[in-house]
Write an enzyme that holds these catalytic residues in place. Structure first.
Site, PDB file in Angstrom:
ATOM      1  N   MET A  67       0.164   1.001   5.035  1.00  0.00           N
ATOM      2  CA  MET A  67      -0.568   1.346   6.238  1.00  0.00           C
ATOM      3  C   MET A  67      -1.661   0.308   6.501  1.00  0.00           C
ATOM      4  O   MET A  67      -2.241  -0.230   5.571  1.00  0.00           O
ATOM      5  CB  MET A  67      -1.188   2.741   6.073  1.00  0.00           C
ATOM      6  CG  MET A  67      -1.782   3.341   7.343  1.00  0.00           C
ATOM      7  SD  MET A  67      -2.474   4.990   7.011  1.00  0.00           S
ATOM      8  CE  MET A  67      -1.004   5.844   6.452  1.00  0.00           C
TER       9      MET A  67
ATOM     10  N   ASP B 237      -3.992  -4.943   5.990  1.00  0.00           N
ATOM     11  CA  ASP B 237      -4.480  -5.738   4.867  1.00  0.00           C
ATOM     12  C   ASP B 237      -3.441  -6.792   4.492  1.00  0.00           C
ATOM     13  O   ASP B 237      -2.255  -6.482   4.375  1.00  0.00           O
ATOM     14  CB  ASP B 237      -4.774  -4.833   3.668  1.00  0.00           C
ATOM     15  CG  ASP B 237      -5.479  -5.569   2.538  1.00  0.00           C
ATOM     16  OD1 ASP B 237      -6.101  -6.605   2.812  1.00  0.00           O
ATOM     17  OD2 ASP B 237      -5.406  -5.088   1.389  1.00  0.00           O
TER      18      ASP B 237
ATOM     19  N   SER C 185       0.855  -1.196   0.000  1.00  0.00           N
ATOM     20  CA  SER C 185       0.000   0.000   0.000  1.00  0.00           C
ATOM     21  C   SER C 185       0.889   1.244   0.000  1.00  0.00           C
ATOM     22  O   SER C 185       1.607   1.481  -0.959  1.00  0.00           O
ATOM     23  CB  SER C 185      -0.935  -0.028   1.226  1.00  0.00           C
ATOM     24  OG  SER C 185      -1.787   1.091   1.229  1.00  0.00           O
ATOM     25  N   THR C 186       0.878   2.022   1.064  1.00  0.00           N
ATOM     26  CA  THR C 186       1.645   3.268   1.121  1.00  0.00           C
ATOM     27  C   THR C 186       3.140   3.005   0.895  1.00  0.00           C
ATOM     28  O   THR C 186       3.747   2.212   1.588  1.00  0.00           O
ATOM     29  CB  THR C 186       1.457   3.946   2.488  1.00  0.00           C
ATOM     30  OG1 THR C 186       0.073   4.047   2.775  1.00  0.00           O
ATOM     31  CG2 THR C 186       2.083   5.335   2.496  1.00  0.00           C
TER      32      THR C 186
ATOM     33  N   HIS D 123      -2.757  -0.971  -3.215  1.00  0.00           N
ATOM     34  CA  HIS D 123      -3.879  -0.070  -2.958  1.00  0.00           C
ATOM     35  C   HIS D 123      -3.716   1.164  -3.835  1.00  0.00           C
ATOM     36  O   HIS D 123      -2.768   1.934  -3.666  1.00  0.00           O
ATOM     37  CB  HIS D 123      -3.919   0.349  -1.489  1.00  0.00           C
ATOM     38  CG  HIS D 123      -4.201  -0.784  -0.554  1.00  0.00           C
ATOM     39  ND1 HIS D 123      -4.046  -0.673   0.807  1.00  0.00           N
ATOM     40  CD2 HIS D 123      -4.643  -2.048  -0.779  1.00  0.00           C
ATOM     41  CE1 HIS D 123      -4.370  -1.820   1.386  1.00  0.00           C
ATOM     42  NE2 HIS D 123      -4.734  -2.671   0.438  1.00  0.00           N
TER      43      HIS D 123
END
Length: 377
Positions: free
Chosen positions: A318, A321, A198-199, A225
């Site tokens: 972050m 998940d 993600s991030t 993401h």
């Protein structure tokens, strides 16, 4: 002490709006605002903010050029604001390569259920980036021409991607170099590599995938993401930079070795079938699921089909998940690795895997590709 934030945007309305949202959180404080990239570079050097929020299209000096200068002179975590368009996606990916750590849609309500969640999301992103130290790049070559017209700068972004495969820019990094290490193969055999992030993921995935050889022996599933308008541009960028083939996954795609399939934004990626009949399934999924695409959902599908023949890796991101899907993978006998805390932009998803006892190895980002190849050859 409050986290110091510099807000950069050529719209006085947006500067005021973002400042109000950030200042609502007691641990955050907007120390100043800038209306163009040149002011941002000067203020970053003078005020030493902990985080900078940066627009892309601005007069005098655009956001991408400003990020490059800041990372070369006063390395600071930067959160980019981006439009949800293909052009905006292309420019945002260039900003990330220039050294920005994360991005968020300029209409950030578009990826939130309601206004309250949108406000919290922006505040959480700023706080997460403030925890990371950014290391300076080596001096990069200046752009061929400095533009005072941001629209001209953005319109040239796509051609720039084509040339980037030949000479990748040296950018600022959120990680410090790690000591050289050697790895030993476990002896397991694999039929699938699945990577969730993600991030900080776009830069991390680029780092890993560009180091894989053209004859990579496994298919790869990538779950990042990312908004729906971004994934096609990101897949095209990776395909241009990598030796392996990278594509945005489409429903019905045959699963082939040496091909990386990027889950499309706004949807869920599953796998079905056996052997030569294995296919990608792309579905809308449940609206109650927080992430589209969701690492948990893809991991669960992979666990069911590929079982102990799966190598799964969770990179920077972050939240948590991947943890629930990781439990199913672990039960099926799969191997799971996670990126280490030192090299993560946000040590959320990898930490969730480690704390749950799911990951067997914690790897610095710059060693991930080498570790993969050692395991497979």
């Amino acid at each position: 002490m409050a986290i110091k934030v510099l807000v950069v945007d050529d719209s006085s309305f947006f500067r005021r709006r973002v400042s109000e949202i950030i200042n609502q959180e007691p641990t955050l404080e907007v120390i100043d605002t800038a209306k163009n990239g040149r002011e941002a570079v000067d203020m970053a050097a003078r005020l030493k903010p902990d985080v900078i929020t940066m627009d892309i299209e601005m007069p005098v000096l655009d956001g991408i050029s400003a990020v490059r200068e800041i990372m070369a002179s006063t390395p600071t975590p930067v959160l980019m604001f981006s439009s949800l368009t293909h052009q905006g996606a292309t420019a945002t990916l260039e900003a990330l390569e220039a050294g920005a750590l994360d991005f968020i849609p300029k209409k950030f309500e578009d990826i939130a259920r309601d206004k309250e969640q949108a406000v919290e999301m922006l505040q959480q992103r700023v706080k997460a980036l403030a925890r990371r130290r950014v290391f300076a790049s080596r001096p990069a070559k200046a752009p061929a021409s400095s533009t005072s017209d941001a629209s001209n700068r953005l319109s040239s972004a796509r051609p720039a991607l084509k040339s980037s495969a030949k000479a990748k820019p040296v950018v600022a990094s959120a990680i410090a170099p790690s000591k050289p290490v050697s790895f030993k193969r476990s002896g397991k055999s694999y039929d699938m590599l699945a990577i969730g992030t993600s991030t900080g993921g776009p830069v991390a995935l680029q780092k890993v995938l560009t180091e894989l050889p053209a004859n990579f022996p496994l298919p790869i599933l990538l779950i990042q993401h990312m908004p729906s308008t971004f994934t096609s541009a990101f897949a095209a960028r990776l395909n241009n930079l990598c030796k392996i083939k990278v594509k945005e996954a489409q429903d019905g795609d045959p699963i082939e070795r040496g091909v990386a399939y990027l889950a499309p934004g706004g949807k869920q990626m599953l796998v079905e079938g056996r052997g030569a009949q294995a296919r990608i399934r792309i579905v809308l999924g449940n609206d109650k699921v927080n992430y589209k695409p969701c690492v948990d959902i893809t991991f669960a599908s992979v666990a069911k089909l590929y079982k102990n023949k799966t190598l799964a890796i969770v990179l920077t991101g972050m939240g948590a998940d991947g943890r629930e899907g990781g439990k199913l993978l672990k039960q099926a006998g799969a191997t799971i690795w996670a990126q280490d805390e030192k090299t993560c932009v946000v040590y959320g998803m990898p930490q969730a895997m480690a704390n749950a006892g799911l990951s067997s190895e914690s790897l610095p980002l710059e060693h991930v590709a080498k570790r993969i190849m050692t395991e497979l050859t």
